[in-house]
Scaffold this motif. Structure first.
Motif, short mmCIF file in Angstrom:
data_model
loop_
_atom_site.label_atom_id
_atom_site.label_comp_id
_atom_site.label_asym_id
_atom_site.label_seq_id
_atom_site.Cartn_x
_atom_site.Cartn_y
_atom_site.Cartn_z
N LEU A 82 8.40 54.49 68.22
CA LEU A 82 9.26 55.08 69.25
C LEU A 82 8.91 54.39 70.55
CD1 LEU A 82 11.21 57.17 70.50
CD2 LEU A 82 9.28 58.77 70.61
N ALA A 83 9.82 53.59 71.07
CA ALA A 83 9.61 52.87 72.33
C ALA A 83 10.43 53.55 73.42
CB ALA A 83 10.03 51.42 72.18
N ILE A 84 9.74 53.99 74.48
CA ILE A 84 10.39 54.72 75.57
C ILE A 84 10.37 53.84 76.81
CG2 ILE A 84 10.36 56.84 76.93
CD1 ILE A 84 8.83 58.17 74.65
N ALA A 85 11.53 53.36 77.20
CA ALA A 85 11.63 52.30 78.21
C ALA A 85 10.95 52.62 79.52
CB ALA A 85 13.11 51.97 78.45
N GLU A 86 11.11 53.82 80.05
CA GLU A 86 10.58 54.17 81.36
C GLU A 86 9.21 54.84 81.29
OE1 GLU A 86 12.07 53.38 84.37
OE2 GLU A 86 13.34 52.18 83.02
N GLY A 87 8.65 54.95 80.12
CA GLY A 87 7.40 55.66 79.96
C GLY A 87 6.20 54.90 80.46
N GLU A 88 5.33 55.59 81.20
CA GLU A 88 4.04 55.04 81.59
C GLU A 88 2.98 55.65 80.66
OE1 GLU A 88 3.47 55.30 85.84
OE2 GLU A 88 5.56 54.74 86.21
N HIS A 89 1.71 55.57 81.03
CA HIS A 89 0.67 55.93 80.08
C HIS A 89 0.70 57.41 79.71
CE1 HIS A 89 -2.78 54.80 77.74
NE2 HIS A 89 -3.52 55.76 78.26
N THR A 90 1.12 58.26 80.62
CA THR A 90 1.17 59.69 80.31
C THR A 90 2.51 60.11 79.73
OG1 THR A 90 1.93 60.28 82.53
CG2 THR A 90 -0.46 60.19 82.17
N LEU A 91 3.46 59.17 79.65
CA LEU A 91 4.76 59.41 79.04
C LEU A 91 5.41 60.69 79.54
CD1 LEU A 91 3.73 58.11 75.56
CD2 LEU A 91 5.57 57.15 76.94
N GLY A 92 5.36 60.89 80.84
CA GLY A 92 6.03 62.03 81.46
C GLY A 92 5.13 63.18 81.81
N GLY A 93 3.88 63.16 81.29
CA GLY A 93 2.95 64.26 81.58
C GLY A 93 2.48 64.98 80.34
N LEU A 94 1.97 64.23 79.35
CA LEU A 94 1.58 64.83 78.07
C LEU A 94 0.48 65.87 78.23
CD1 LEU A 94 1.45 61.66 75.79
CD2 LEU A 94 3.38 63.20 76.19
N ALA A 95 -0.50 65.57 79.08
CA ALA A 95 -1.61 66.50 79.25
C ALA A 95 -1.24 67.67 80.14
CB ALA A 95 -2.83 65.77 79.82
N GLY A 96 -0.10 67.58 80.78
CA GLY A 96 0.38 68.58 81.74
C GLY A 96 1.19 67.84 82.78
#
Length: 288
Positions: A219-233
Motif C-alpha cells: 500500500l503506497a500512500i503518496a502524501e504520507g510521511e513517516h507517521t502516515l497521518g498520526g498513527l501513534a496519535g
C-alpha cells in the motif's frame, strides 16, 4: 499487565484491547516505533478492535519511559530484546488473554498476526522470516515464529547499504534481509517519508515488498510521511503530516488484508483494491 521474561532487567508490560463480544477472534501483536510504548497507537488499535481483532501491545526497552539513550550499553542489543518480546507475547498468549478477562476462550490461536511501525516493523518482520545482515553481508539468526501466519509492516526499514553515519554508529542492525521473509505480509509506505537514517528517499521503505518473496502486497500512500497521518496519535509531537483519514486508511487496510489472509473475509480487501483503481493516485495497492 506483566509478562514473565527472565534476564530482561525491566519487566515486559503489555496492554490488551479487544471487542466486547465475539468468538474465534484473530489476534494482532503490535510492535511500536522507537521511544513509544503500549500507550500509543490508539487510532490504529481502536479501529482494529472495532473490526474484530484482539490487539496485544508490548512496551519495548527503547521506550522513553525506560530512559535508555543511544549511548546506553544495552542499546546495541535492544533489537534482539524487541524480537524476544514478541516471541514472549506470542508464546504466552493464553496467560496474557486469561488475565484480560478470560479472552483466551474467545480467540483463534490459529490466526495470529504481527504488525509493527518503523523500528517495530523491522521487529515484526523478524517473526515473519526476515533476518539481519552482519557487516560482511551474512544473514544472521532465524527468528521466525511458526504461530504467526500473516503480518503488516508500516514504514519498515529498507536495506542497510545506504545508512547514514549516525545510523551506522548507533543502529548497525538496520540491515534487514527480506529474501527469507516468506510469510504473507502487507507493506505500507509513504511517498514523502524521508528518513534521516538512509541516504535514499521514500523508496527505501518499499524494500520489504520488492525484496521479499510472494505473497506480499504494497500500500503506497503518496502524501504520507513517516507517521502516515498520526498513527501513534494525530496530535503527538512526532506527527508531521496530521491527517486522520490517512490513519484510518492504514488501519482499515491492515484489518482488511489480515481478514483476507486469515480466510475470514475477502470482501473488505477486494473493496479496497477496487477503490484504489478508481482513486486519484492518492494511494495504490500492488500485489505479487
Amino acid at each position: 499487565m506483566t509478562v514473565p521474561v527472565p534476564d530482561r532487567g525491566i519487566d515486559l508490560q503489555v496492554k490488551v484491547t479487544a471487542p466486547r463480544s465475539g468468538q474465534n477472534l484473530p489476534v494482532i501483536v503490535f510492535s511500536h516505533g522507537n521511544a513509544w510504548s503500549l500507550d500509543g497507537y490508539g487510532p490504529l488499535v481502536d479501529r482494529w478492535a472495532a473490526a474484530g481483532f484482539v490487539v496485544v501491545q508490548p512496551t519495548h526497552l527503547d521506550s522513553r519511559r525506560n530512559g535508555l539513550g543511544w549511548d546506553d550499553p544495552r542499546f546495541a542489543t535492544i533489537w534482539r530484546v524487541r524480537i524476544a518480546d514478541l516471541h514472549a507475547v506470542v508464546d504466552g498468549l493464553d496467560d496474557i488473554l486469561g488475565q484480560a478477562g478470560g479472552l483466551e476462550t474467545r480467540v483463534d490461536r490459529g490466526r495470529v498476526a504481527v504488525v509493527g511501525h518503523s523500528w517495530g516493523a523491522q521487529t515484526a518482520g523478524a517473526l515473519l522470516g526476515a533476518r539481519v545482515l552482519d557487516a560482511d553481508g551474512v544473514p544472521g539468526e532465524d527468528f521466525s515464529h511458526s504461530a504467526v501466519s500473516a503480518g503488516a509492516l508500516i514504514a519498515a526499514t529498507g536495506t542497510g547499504d545506504t545508512l547514514t553515519p549516525f545510523a551506522v554508529e548507533h543502529l548497525p542492525f538496520m540491515r534487514p534481509d527480506y529474501s527469507t521473509m516468506t510469510t504473507p505480509a502487507l507493506v505500507i509506505a509513504g511517498g514523502k517519508d524521508r528518513s534521516q537514517l538512509s541516504t535514499r528517499g521514500p523508496e527505501w521503505f518499499t524494500d520489504a515488498y520488492h525484496l521479499s518473496p510472494p505473497p506480499k502486497s504494497l500500500l503506497a500512500i503518496a502524501e504520507g510521511e513517516h507517521t502516515l497521518g498520526g498513527l501513534a496519535g494525530e496530535m503527538v509531537a512526532e506527527t508531521t503530516d496530521e491527517e486522520p483519514a490517512r490513519v484510518a486508511l492504514v488501519a482499515d487496510a491492515i484489518s482488511a488484508y489480515l481478514l483476507d489472509a486469515f480466510e475470514l473475509s475477502g470482501t473488505e480487501w477486494r473493496d479496497l483494491g477496487a477503490e484504489a483503481t478508481t482513486d486519484d493516485s492518492a494511494w495504490s495497492i500492488s500485489s505479487k
